[in-house]
Write a protein that holds these residues in place. Structure first.
Motif, PDB file in Angstrom:
ATOM      1  N   ALA A  14       0.831  -1.205   0.000  1.00 50.70           N
ATOM      2  CA  ALA A  14       0.000   0.000   0.000  1.00 50.70           C
ATOM      3  C   ALA A  14       0.860   1.248   0.000  1.00 50.70           C
ATOM      4  CB  ALA A  14      -0.897   0.002   1.228  1.00 50.70           C
ATOM      5  N   THR A  15       0.442   2.254  -0.756  1.00 46.38           N
ATOM      6  CA  THR A  15       1.141   3.522  -0.828  1.00 46.38           C
ATOM      7  C   THR A  15       0.308   4.581  -0.140  1.00 46.38           C
ATOM      8  OG1 THR A  15       2.077   2.859  -2.947  1.00 46.38           O
ATOM      9  CG2 THR A  15       2.170   5.195  -2.395  1.00 46.38           C
ATOM     10  N   VAL A  16       0.842   5.179   0.902  1.00 47.60           N
ATOM     11  CA  VAL A  16       0.185   6.172   1.753  1.00 47.60           C
ATOM     12  C   VAL A  16      -1.273   5.844   2.007  1.00 47.60           C
ATOM     13  CG1 VAL A  16       1.768   8.021   1.148  1.00 47.60           C
ATOM     14  CG2 VAL A  16      -0.303   7.738  -0.216  1.00 47.60           C
ATOM     15  N   GLY A  17      -1.566   4.562   2.183  1.00 49.36           N
ATOM     16  CA  GLY A  17      -2.897   4.163   2.626  1.00 49.36           C
ATOM     17  C   GLY A  17      -3.957   4.121   1.564  1.00 49.36           C
ATOM     18  N   ILE A  18      -3.606   4.317   0.292  1.00 50.71           N
ATOM     19  CA  ILE A  18      -4.645   4.312  -0.745  1.00 50.71           C
ATOM     20  C   ILE A  18      -5.190   2.908  -0.953  1.00 50.71           C
ATOM     21  CG2 ILE A  18      -5.018   4.586  -3.220  1.00 50.71           C
ATOM     22  CD1 ILE A  18      -3.463   7.042  -3.201  1.00 50.71           C
ATOM     23  N   PHE A  19      -4.297   1.900  -0.972  1.00 53.07           N
ATOM     24  CA  PHE A  19      -4.734   0.547  -1.261  1.00 53.07           C
ATOM     25  C   PHE A  19      -4.453  -0.375  -0.092  1.00 53.07           C
ATOM     26  CE2 PHE A  19      -3.547   2.249  -5.439  1.00 53.07           C
ATOM     27  CZ  PHE A  19      -4.745   2.095  -6.084  1.00 53.07           C
ATOM     28  N   THR A  20      -5.235  -1.434   0.019  1.00 52.28           N
ATOM     29  CA  THR A  20      -4.882  -2.565   0.859  1.00 52.28           C
ATOM     30  C   THR A  20      -4.873  -3.765  -0.059  1.00 52.28           C
ATOM     31  OG1 THR A  20      -5.994  -1.576   2.739  1.00 52.28           O
ATOM     32  CG2 THR A  20      -5.468  -3.909   2.886  1.00 52.28           C
ATOM     33  N   LEU A  21      -3.669  -4.130  -0.530  1.00 52.74           N
ATOM     34  CA  LEU A  21      -3.561  -5.181  -1.525  1.00 52.74           C
ATOM     35  C   LEU A  21      -2.808  -6.366  -0.957  1.00 52.74           C
ATOM     36  CD1 LEU A  21      -2.963  -3.190  -4.800  1.00 52.74           C
ATOM     37  CD2 LEU A  21      -5.071  -4.085  -3.884  1.00 52.74           C
ATOM     38  N   ALA A  22      -2.645  -7.377  -1.782  1.00 51.76           N
ATOM     39  CA  ALA A  22      -2.165  -8.664  -1.301  1.00 51.76           C
ATOM     40  C   ALA A  22      -0.659  -8.694  -1.136  1.00 51.76           C
ATOM     41  CB  ALA A  22      -2.579  -9.754  -2.282  1.00 51.76           C
ATOM     42  N   GLY A  23      -0.205  -9.605  -0.238  1.00 55.48           N
ATOM     43  CA  GLY A  23       1.206  -9.843  -0.065  1.00 55.48           C
ATOM     44  C   GLY A  23       1.640 -11.029  -0.895  1.00 55.48           C
ATOM     45  N   CYS A  24       2.898 -11.411  -0.746  1.00 56.44           N
ATOM     46  CA  CYS A  24       3.450 -12.487  -1.551  1.00 56.44           C
ATOM     47  C   CYS A  24       3.897 -13.634  -0.670  1.00 56.44           C
ATOM     48  CB  CYS A  24       4.646 -11.989  -2.363  1.00 56.44           C
ATOM     49  SG  CYS A  24       4.220 -10.702  -3.535  1.00 56.44           S
ATOM     50  N   GLY A  25       3.788 -14.859  -1.206  1.00 56.63           N
ATOM     51  CA  GLY A  25       4.387 -16.014  -0.568  1.00 56.63           C
ATOM     52  C   GLY A  25       3.546 -16.613   0.532  1.00 56.63           C
ATOM     53  N   THR A  26       3.223 -17.891   0.400  1.00 56.39           N
ATOM     54  CA  THR A  26       2.544 -18.623   1.454  1.00 56.39           C
ATOM     55  C   THR A  26       2.786 -20.093   1.233  1.00 56.39           C
ATOM     56  OG1 THR A  26       0.461 -18.929   2.611  1.00 56.39           O
ATOM     57  CG2 THR A  26       0.341 -18.852   0.241  1.00 56.39           C
ATOM     58  N   SER A  27       2.409 -20.886   2.184  1.00 55.22           N
ATOM     59  CA  SER A  27       2.554 -22.330   2.029  1.00 55.22           C
ATOM     60  C   SER A  27       1.235 -22.938   1.629  1.00 55.22           C
ATOM     61  CB  SER A  27       3.017 -22.947   3.351  1.00 55.22           C
ATOM     62  OG  SER A  27       1.994 -22.864   4.308  1.00 55.22           O
ATOM     63  N   ALA A  28       1.304 -24.182   1.188  1.00 62.72           N
ATOM     64  CA  ALA A  28       0.065 -24.873   0.788  1.00 62.72           C
ATOM     65  C   ALA A  28      -0.885 -25.008   1.959  1.00 62.72           C
ATOM     66  CB  ALA A  28       0.412 -26.257   0.228  1.00 62.72           C
ATOM     67  N   SER A  83      -5.023 -13.135  -0.765  1.00 64.52           N
ATOM     68  CA  SER A  83      -5.761 -12.271   0.154  1.00 64.52           C
ATOM     69  C   SER A  83      -4.827 -11.820   1.273  1.00 64.52           C
ATOM     70  CB  SER A  83      -6.947 -13.030   0.747  1.00 64.52           C
ATOM     71  OG  SER A  83      -7.453 -12.354   1.879  1.00 64.52           O
ATOM     72  N   PRO A  84      -4.804 -10.522   1.577  1.00 64.54           N
ATOM     73  CA  PRO A  84      -3.940 -10.035   2.647  1.00 64.54           C
ATOM     74  C   PRO A  84      -4.351 -10.546   4.024  1.00 64.54           C
ATOM     75  CG  PRO A  84      -5.381  -8.288   1.873  1.00 64.54           C
ATOM     76  CD  PRO A  84      -5.554  -9.427   0.924  1.00 64.54           C
ATOM     77  N   THR A  85      -5.584 -11.016   4.152  1.00 67.88           N
ATOM     78  CA  THR A  85      -6.055 -11.500   5.456  1.00 67.88           C
ATOM     79  C   THR A  85      -5.938 -13.019   5.584  1.00 67.88           C
ATOM     80  OG1 THR A  85      -8.322 -11.497   4.593  1.00 67.88           O
ATOM     81  CG2 THR A  85      -7.603  -9.552   5.819  1.00 67.88           C
ATOM     82  N   THR A  86      -6.372 -13.751   4.555  1.00 64.76           N
ATOM     83  CA  THR A  86      -6.356 -15.216   4.634  1.00 64.76           C
ATOM     84  C   THR A  86      -5.106 -15.839   4.013  1.00 64.76           C
ATOM     85  OG1 THR A  86      -7.455 -15.551   2.496  1.00 64.76           O
ATOM     86  CG2 THR A  86      -8.859 -15.193   4.433  1.00 64.76           C
ATOM     87  N   LYS A  87      -4.400 -15.056   3.174  1.00 67.70           N
ATOM     88  CA  LYS A  87      -3.232 -15.546   2.433  1.00 67.70           C
ATOM     89  C   LYS A  87      -3.599 -16.617   1.404  1.00 67.70           C
ATOM     90  CE  LYS A  87      -0.759 -12.808   4.898  1.00 67.70           C
ATOM     91  NZ  LYS A  87      -0.357 -11.498   4.334  1.00 67.70           N
ATOM     92  N   GLN A  88      -4.888 -16.782   1.165  1.00 68.54           N
ATOM     93  CA  GLN A  88      -5.317 -17.729   0.151  1.00 68.54           C
ATOM     94  C   GLN A  88      -5.371 -17.036  -1.211  1.00 68.54           C
ATOM     95  OE1 GLN A  88      -9.027 -19.422   1.395  1.00 68.54           O
ATOM     96  NE2 GLN A  88      -8.127 -20.547   3.108  1.00 68.54           N
ATOM     97  N   TRP A  89      -5.130 -17.820  -2.253  1.00 67.75           N
ATOM     98  CA  TRP A  89      -5.191 -17.267  -3.599  1.00 67.75           C
ATOM     99  C   TRP A  89      -6.637 -16.994  -3.999  1.00 67.75           C
ATOM    100  CZ3 TRP A  89      -1.357 -15.469  -6.582  1.00 67.75           C
ATOM    101  CH2 TRP A  89      -0.054 -15.776  -6.208  1.00 67.75           C
ATOM    102  N   THR A  90      -6.835 -15.833  -4.602  1.00 67.93           N
ATOM    103  CA  THR A  90      -8.163 -15.438  -5.054  1.00 67.93           C
ATOM    104  C   THR A  90      -8.003 -14.618  -6.335  1.00 67.93           C
ATOM    105  OG1 THR A  90     -10.256 -14.420  -4.365  1.00 67.93           O
ATOM    106  CG2 THR A  90      -8.220 -13.325  -3.655  1.00 67.93           C
TER     107      THR A  90
END
Length: 315
Positions: A14-28, A83-90
């Motif tokens: 996120a840049t100065v709070g405009i977006f809440t987007l996804a992170g990278c990397g998770t396990s199965a 998803s930034p909250t569940t870390k599941q792919w969507t």
């Protein structure tokens, strides 16, 4: 980055709070209940390995026997992201392909990697198919393509509080500061505007920030990106003004998304199943319901797809 011969909004911080987007990397394990498994290393331990293209060892039989459909992704929202909250792919591509995998008795396996690597991973049969991409002659040398599954449409966004232009006519854009993303197809469109001061940014988020702060008069982006940004943050200080004038933009028929599979008879039966499924969901309204989740309610996204041919025809 060049995901579909143009930039699509990537997964970004996120840049100065405009977006809440996804992170990278998770396990199965994080996706155990989602119908999706993950291999973030991008090595693509594919369900589609093997060179024998007979019906006993082709792509369809591999997917049905292993109960795994492997897709190479590059983490672009809203197509495919975690998803930034569940870390599941969507994302809408993930939703579509999970539904297709289910019809084959399979689970969708997500292999995240750089975009250029994703094309090669499928061409080499390390993964079964790509997330939706543009058709190009170069890609057609190593991939076969599904029927079209989405129309992409370039639009002009302006500041919603103090719009610097009121029309999408080229004359209104003449001489103005216009934002685009570095390396995208929209750069050429902006450069076709007489006297325009084209400002190139590293990401869609950066270009939207410049627009929100009044540093540019307009921003040329795919409609998917504007729709997703507004869905994520309804208070975002941008609005869609209209489509890019046809005099400076390519025809919408050339901006369609397709899924790519390994080239040749190895993929023929699988592609028949995929095409039948894609036509079914665009006809019965399922695909539109999926798009609605990501703010993509404009009918232009699916216009003409139900009657489109199963093979690329250029229109």
């Amino acid at each position: 980055m060049n995901r579909m011969s143009k930039i699509s909004i990537p997964v970004m911080v996120a840049t100065v709070g405009i977006f809440t987007l996804a992170g990278c990397g998770t396990s199965a394990n994080n996706n155990a209940n989602s119908g999706v498994t993950t291999n973030s290393a991008g090595t693509g331990s594919s369900s589609g390995t093997g060179s024998n293209s007979t019906s006993q060892n082709d792509l369809l039989s591999q997917v049905e026997s292993t109960h795994t459909l492997s897709v190479a992704v590059s983490a672009f929202a809203p197509q495919d992201f975690q998803s930034p909250t569940t870390k599941q792919w969507t994302g809408y591509d993930i939703n579509i392909l999970k539904g297709f995998a289910k019809t084959l008795g399979a689970t969708l396996k997500v292999n995240a990697m750089p975009f250029n690597s994703s094309i090669q991973a499928v061409a080499d049969k390390r993964d079964d198919l790509t997330i939706d991409i543009y058709y190009t002659k170069q890609r057609a040398q190593v991939l076969d393509f599904s029927r079209p599954m989405l129309n992409y449409n370039d639009v002009i966004a302006v500041n919603s509080k103090n719009p610097a232009i009121s029309s999408t006519n080229v004359s209104s854009l003449k001489g103005k500061k216009v934002a685009v993303v570095l390396g995208s197809a929209e750069v050429a469109e902006a450069k076709n505007i007489p006297g325009a001061h084209v400002k190139q940014y590293n990401s869609v988020a950066e270009s939207f920030l410049a627009l929100s702060q009044g540093r540019v008069a307009a921003d040329i982006q795919p409609d998917t990106d504007v729709s997703w940004a507004k869905k994520q943050n309804p208070n975002l200080n941008i609005k869609l003004l209209g489509t890019v004038p046809s005099s400076i933009a390519p025809p919408i028929q050339s901006l369609r998304g397709y899924y790519g599979v390994p080239k040749g008879s190895y993929s023929t039966r699988f592609l028949d199943k995929l095409n039948a499924y894609l036509k079914q969901i665009v006809t019965n309204g399922t695909e539109q319901k999926i798009l609605d989740k990501y703010g993509m309610s404009n009918p232009v996204f699916l216009k003409g797809l139900a009657s489109a041919p199963n093979t690329y025809s250029g229109n």
